[in-house]
Design a protein around this motif. Structure first.
Motif, PDB file in Angstrom:
ATOM      1  N   ALA A  80       0.839  -1.210   0.000  1.00 56.12           N
ATOM      2  CA  ALA A  80       0.000   0.000   0.000  1.00 56.12           C
ATOM      3  C   ALA A  80       0.872   1.258   0.000  1.00 56.12           C
ATOM      4  N   ILE A  81       2.019   1.193   0.687  1.00 55.11           N
ATOM      5  CA  ILE A  81       2.951   2.326   0.686  1.00 55.11           C
ATOM      6  C   ILE A  81       3.652   2.418  -0.675  1.00 55.11           C
ATOM      7  N   ILE A  82       4.130   1.280  -1.151  1.00 49.79           N
ATOM      8  CA  ILE A  82       4.914   1.226  -2.394  1.00 49.79           C
ATOM      9  C   ILE A  82       4.147   1.805  -3.591  1.00 49.79           C
ATOM     10  N   VAL A  83       2.877   1.427  -3.739  1.00 53.41           N
ATOM     11  CA  VAL A  83       2.133   1.865  -4.929  1.00 53.41           C
ATOM     12  C   VAL A  83       1.993   3.391  -4.940  1.00 53.41           C
ATOM     13  N   ASN A  84       1.971   4.008  -3.755  1.00 54.12           N
ATOM     14  CA  ASN A  84       1.886   5.461  -3.689  1.00 54.12           C
ATOM     15  C   ASN A  84       3.245   6.124  -3.918  1.00 54.12           C
ATOM     16  N   LEU A  85       4.293   5.521  -3.351  1.00 61.51           N
ATOM     17  CA  LEU A  85       5.634   6.101  -3.550  1.00 61.51           C
ATOM     18  C   LEU A  85       6.010   6.061  -5.029  1.00 61.51           C
ATOM     19  N   SER A  86       5.583   4.999  -5.702  1.00 61.07           N
ATOM     20  CA  SER A  86       5.874   4.877  -7.125  1.00 61.07           C
ATOM     21  C   SER A  86       5.359   6.088  -7.904  1.00 61.07           C
ATOM     22  N   ASP A  87       4.193   6.587  -7.522  1.00 63.43           N
ATOM     23  CA  ASP A  87       3.634   7.786  -8.174  1.00 63.43           C
ATOM     24  C   ASP A  87       4.460   9.035  -7.860  1.00 63.43           C
ATOM     25  N   VAL A  88       5.014   9.088  -6.655  1.00 60.78           N
ATOM     26  CA  VAL A  88       5.885  10.225  -6.294  1.00 60.78           C
ATOM     27  C   VAL A  88       7.155  10.201  -7.146  1.00 60.78           C
ATOM     28  N   TYR A  89       7.787   9.015  -7.238  1.00 59.89           N
ATOM     29  CA  TYR A  89       9.025   8.896  -8.021  1.00 59.89           C
ATOM     30  C   TYR A  89       8.762   9.202  -9.501  1.00 59.89           C
ATOM     31  N   ALA A  90       7.567   8.841  -9.974  1.00 64.74           N
ATOM     32  CA  ALA A  90       7.215   9.087 -11.379  1.00 64.74           C
ATOM     33  C   ALA A  90       7.118  10.578 -11.705  1.00 64.74           C
ATOM     34  N   MET A  91       7.092  11.420 -10.659  1.00 63.42           N
ATOM     35  CA  MET A  91       7.123  12.875 -10.876  1.00 63.42           C
ATOM     36  C   MET A  91       8.557  13.396 -10.798  1.00 63.42           C
ATOM     37  N   ASN A  92       9.544  12.485 -10.641  1.00 63.41           N
ATOM     38  CA  ASN A  92      10.950  12.848 -10.425  1.00 63.41           C
ATOM     39  C   ASN A  92      11.112  13.554  -9.072  1.00 63.41           C
ATOM     40  N   ALA A  93      10.397  13.050  -8.076  1.00 61.57           N
ATOM     41  CA  ALA A  93      10.415  13.654  -6.742  1.00 61.57           C
ATOM     42  C   ALA A  93      10.942  12.662  -5.710  1.00 61.57           C
ATOM     43  N   LYS A  94      11.311  13.228  -4.565  1.00 60.67           N
ATOM     44  CA  LYS A  94      11.768  12.423  -3.427  1.00 60.67           C
ATOM     45  C   LYS A  94      10.596  12.307  -2.458  1.00 60.67           C
ATOM     46  N   ALA A  95      10.207  11.081  -2.103  1.00 62.61           N
ATOM     47  CA  ALA A  95       9.077  10.896  -1.185  1.00 62.61           C
ATOM     48  C   ALA A  95       9.507  11.241   0.234  1.00 62.61           C
ATOM     49  N   THR A  96       8.645  11.960   0.969  1.00 63.17           N
ATOM     50  CA  THR A  96       9.006  12.374   2.324  1.00 63.17           C
ATOM     51  C   THR A  96       7.983  11.968   3.392  1.00 63.17           C
ATOM     52  N   HIS A  97       6.682  12.038   3.047  1.00 61.49           N
ATOM     53  CA  HIS A  97       5.651  11.787   4.053  1.00 61.49           C
ATOM     54  C   HIS A  97       4.493  10.972   3.476  1.00 61.49           C
ATOM     55  N   VAL A  98       3.855  10.191   4.330  1.00 58.56           N
ATOM     56  CA  VAL A  98       2.618   9.509   3.946  1.00 58.56           C
ATOM     57  C   VAL A  98       1.593   9.601   5.070  1.00 58.56           C
ATOM     58  N   THR A  99       0.305   9.565   4.693  1.00 59.57           N
ATOM     59  CA  THR A  99      -0.760   9.322   5.666  1.00 59.57           C
ATOM     60  C   THR A  99      -1.416   8.002   5.254  1.00 59.57           C
ATOM     61  N   VAL A 100      -1.901   7.268   6.236  1.00 61.71           N
ATOM     62  CA  VAL A 100      -2.457   5.935   5.981  1.00 61.71           C
ATOM     63  C   VAL A 100      -3.812   5.810   6.654  1.00 61.71           C
ATOM     64  N   SER A 101      -4.869   5.632   5.880  1.00 63.23           N
ATOM     65  CA  SER A 101      -6.192   5.426   6.451  1.00 63.23           C
ATOM     66  C   SER A 101      -6.665   4.004   6.166  1.00 63.23           C
ATOM     67  N   ILE A 102      -7.328   3.442   7.166  1.00 59.41           N
ATOM     68  CA  ILE A 102      -7.758   2.051   7.064  1.00 59.41           C
ATOM     69  C   ILE A 102      -9.221   1.920   7.471  1.00 59.41           C
TER      70      ILE A 102
END
Lengths: 346, 346
Positions: A80-102
């Motif tokens: 669940a974290i990875i699929v979101n970070l992948s979108d961050v990297y696809a912008m040529n960005a460095k991932a820094t923070h996440v929020t997680v709702s369940i």
């Protein structure tokens, strides 16, 4: 009672995911100067005091995106974290923070959520992101995870800026996550018939790991910087190669020639495709869930990435009027069509 | 098959929402300097190039947070934005951006989602926030909306910084959303028995609107600034007054005296409570979903807010050792206990 008594009824499957989002969000207006890019790329781009921030969000739904009979909860949290970070990297960005709702039903004990959070924590540590918020609520059925990821960038890369003549480049290899899922589905059926059967999953370790515990290409953003390569366009491959090529071409208003013999495939994908009697090119084009990056670079950057084991040059961009084509091994030209995400079809 | 074969089993209801989040997130570590505040307040606070950003996320789940038999989809879209903006304002921040993710089953036609988005768009316009992203996916059952809201602030206000002697202040009035829900539930039962019955909802318009179309207190952040009042602590009232007072007291390590006769109640709440034979103070303390702001101010700021129709002074903070009490109309002291959110209880 106070009810919506709508007479007309259009099925969601008539539009597909992208048509649906386009349709629903077409009236939304951007009013803040801080919004550099809203809906329509891997992530939004916001600007605060000259710092550019990317924001992206993705949900995983039980019974749609995962099946807990073969997806361990720890891996699910990680994914669940990875699929979101992948979108961050696809912008040529460095991932820094996440929020997680369940959202979770009563059938899950605390120990299940502990396992889920163990995976979230492992991914957060490995990818160096802070988990800064979230919401935990009950659901009437099943499990749903919604993650929002935030990153920083000095030089964001969109889908819409590829140029005719650019080289088309992909990271890693394709189709493994899809074939891993086919193996897991088959073993589930075998297990139903004979629960005592111990499956030999040894020949499928790589492709199963690609399905259950994918990684995001954090390394590529750094690699491109180190090599001084500035991609002209970039997107992550979550819905299959053909769907993502179509996104880049449509938004950049360019065409593309993709070479079948250049598509990177792992030997386990090839052998499993033979075993399942599925065409491996079809799997690479439409399988999805690979979380690799697809990008375009100017031809003059070719020497900088030539021979680099992390990337494969799989085609080049053309004028829009020339269309999108797969050049097969037999040297025939086949139009590229989207066959990716069909979750709304019943 | 590859399954989690966890032997021990602890029910989620044993912990409650807050205990659950605390338990699950206790191992998470903050590593980025840009993280000013992680989990534990209405929103996280991040800092990019000296600009402070708040981030918060909340989900609404069908069958848990709303019932579509009396919640029109347009209002639901509106409310999903409001509940998140309320958390932004509770940090003393200005809301700027939201992302909206939706999981929806095939039973919803396109027209239903159009109505939902109409509400989202209306709220975004009225509260001046840009909708910059989201995800739309299918679900196996029901509808779920997950929103992340982002805001900016020069001076964020936490829950943890109230001081003994501070005045306790609340905006608007309390208990109306809960009583609106009671009326709607009653009418649903009546409708089941006799679908031709036309209910007279005229005496309940205010409380029903507070349930179906709540507003967030954007105006209060501006008002406090205009009055030059800097709250020492602030929180939004989504789970009922008593639960939020406990949050402020626990995190600020202070006690509190709350005066029953000072709790602001709308006449419709009082009359509907009489009709339903429910104690209105209990409703104000535990009803929830009011989306008002609760804050503390230094005593010397009293003249600045005295007589302001938007706020009520309902008590004052004390030393932690003095505990948390409700001072009733009969001048007896009753300890304040949380009885808010119980969604995990079956």
């Amino acid at each position: 009672m106070i009810e919506d008594k709508n007479q007309s009824r259009t099925d969601l499957s008539d539009l597909g995911e992208f048509g649906l989002i386009d349709h629903l969000t077409k009236n939304l207006q951007i009013t803040h100067d801080s919004t550099i890019k809203g809906i329509g790329d891997d992530a939004a781009v916001l600007k605060f005091n000259n710092k550019k921030i990317v924001v992206t969000t993705d949900m995983l739904v039980e019974g749609v995106h995962f099946d807990l009979s073969y997806m361990p909860l720890k891996h699910l949290g990680y994914k669940a974290i990875i699929v979101n970070l992948s979108d961050v990297y696809a912008m040529n960005a460095k991932a820094t923070h996440v929020t997680v709702s369940i959202a979770v039903s009563n059938r899950f004990p605390l120990e299940a959520l502990e396992a889920l959070y163990e995976g979230i924590e492992t991914a957060a540590k490995l990818y160096n992101v802070d988990v800064v918020g979230g919401d935990t609520t009950s659901s009437t059925t099943g499990l749903l995870i919604s993650v929002t990821a935030i990153g920083e960038t000095d030089h964001e890369v969109y889908r819409s800026t590829a140029k005719p003549g650019d080289l088309l480049v992909v990271t890693g290899d394709l189709g493994a996550a899809f074939m891993g899922l086919q193996v897991l589905k088959r073993e589930k059926e075998v297990y139903k018939v004979n629960p005592n059967n111990q499956p030999d999953l040894e020949p499928y370790t790589y492709i199963i790991e690609r399905q259950l515990k994918p990684e995001a290409r954090q390394d590529i953003v750094k690699l491109l910087k180190d090599l001084d390569v500035k991609p002209t366009a970039m997107i992550d491959i979550s819905d299959g190669l053909s769907s993502e090529i179509i996104h880049i071409c449509k938004q950049s208003q360019v065409g593309c020639d993709l070479y079948e013999d250049k598509i990177p495939l792992d030997p386990q994908v090839i052998s499993t495709c033979e075993e399942f009697n599925i065409d491996s090119t079809t799997v690479a084009l439409n399988g999805g869930e690979d979380y690799e990056l697809l990008f375009t670079i100017p031809q003059e950057d070719f020497p900088k990435i030539k021979g680099n084991p992390n990337v494969s040059i799989i085609g080049h961009m053309k004028e829009a009027s020339e269309g999108l084509h797969l050049i097969t091994r037999a040297n025939t030209k086949i139009p590229i069509k989207a066959q990716g995400w069909k979750n709304f079809e019943s």
